[in-house]
Write a protein that holds these residues in place. Structure first.
Motif, short mmCIF file in Angstrom:
data_model
loop_
_atom_site.label_atom_id
_atom_site.label_comp_id
_atom_site.label_asym_id
_atom_site.label_seq_id
_atom_site.Cartn_x
_atom_site.Cartn_y
_atom_site.Cartn_z
N ASP A 1 21.73 17.24 43.08
CA ASP A 1 20.76 16.52 43.61
C ASP A 1 20.66 15.05 43.47
OD1 ASP A 1 19.34 19.02 43.94
OD2 ASP A 1 18.52 19.30 41.96
N PHE A 2 20.10 14.54 44.42
CA PHE A 2 20.08 12.84 44.30
C PHE A 2 18.56 12.52 44.14
CE2 PHE A 2 23.77 13.94 46.95
CZ PHE A 2 24.51 13.32 46.40
N VAL A 3 18.28 11.56 43.44
CA VAL A 3 17.23 10.72 42.90
C VAL A 3 17.03 9.51 43.95
CG1 VAL A 3 15.89 9.66 41.32
CG2 VAL A 3 17.05 11.68 40.63
N ILE A 4 16.11 9.50 44.75
CA ILE A 4 15.70 8.49 45.46
C ILE A 4 14.85 7.61 44.76
CG2 ILE A 4 15.12 7.30 47.50
CD1 ILE A 4 17.78 9.05 47.56
N ALA A 5 15.13 6.21 44.06
CA ALA A 5 14.14 5.53 43.30
C ALA A 5 14.68 3.92 43.48
CB ALA A 5 13.94 6.05 41.72
N SER A 6 13.63 3.13 43.13
CA SER A 6 13.95 1.96 43.28
C SER A 6 14.76 1.22 41.80
CB SER A 6 12.73 0.89 43.61
OG SER A 6 11.80 1.07 42.38
N GLY A 7 14.22 2.00 40.73
CA GLY A 7 14.80 1.64 39.58
C GLY A 7 13.66 0.47 39.02
N LYS A 8 12.69 0.38 39.47
CA LYS A 8 11.78 -0.48 38.95
C LYS A 8 10.34 0.16 38.62
CE LYS A 8 13.50 -4.22 41.94
NZ LYS A 8 13.02 -5.09 42.93
N ASN A 9 9.58 -0.34 37.64
CA ASN A 9 8.58 0.48 37.14
C ASN A 9 7.21 -0.25 37.54
OD1 ASN A 9 7.06 2.27 35.66
ND2 ASN A 9 7.90 1.26 33.62
N HIS A 10 6.44 0.55 38.08
CA HIS A 10 5.16 0.15 38.46
C HIS A 10 3.86 1.02 38.01
CE1 HIS A 10 6.93 -2.81 41.44
NE2 HIS A 10 7.65 -1.59 41.63
N SER A 11 2.93 0.49 37.60
CA SER A 11 1.72 1.02 37.00
C SER A 11 0.76 1.57 37.94
CB SER A 11 0.91 0.25 35.96
OG SER A 11 0.17 -0.91 36.66
#
Length: 90
Positions: A1-11
């Motif tokens: 499985d691949f995770v597609i994410a920016s690696g940045k946190n937003h509320s």
């Protein structure tokens, strides 16, 4: 499985500020916070790790958070303008 994410946190608060702001609204006038749905304080941070997708697929994010929210709001506004009968149906 691949995770597609920016690696940045937003509320969620930041999302609401951006989305409602794009249509000239103050989210405080439209969003009710139910304290029973808040995460426990022991969850310090939830952040997607896309390192596998980056290394194997060479994937990199091309749209930042603000642009993504703008695209989503614009799509909703366009849909509502195209079919005014859907207003208030969510």
């Amino acid at each position: 499985d691949f995770v597609i994410a920016s690696g940045k946190n937003h509320s969620v608060r930041t999302l609401c500020e951006l989305a409602f702001g794009l249509v000239g609204l103050d989210y405080h006038d439209h969003v009710v916070v139910d304290e029973s749905n808040l995460r426990p304080s022991d969850v310090a941070e939830l952040l997607g790790d896309s390192s596998k997708a980056r290394s194997i697929l060479g994937w990199r994010p091309t749209v930042d958070f603000e642009a993504l929210i703008q695209m989503m709001v614009e799509a909703d506004v366009a849909r509502l303008r195209a079919d005014p009968a859907t207003q208030g149906s969510k």
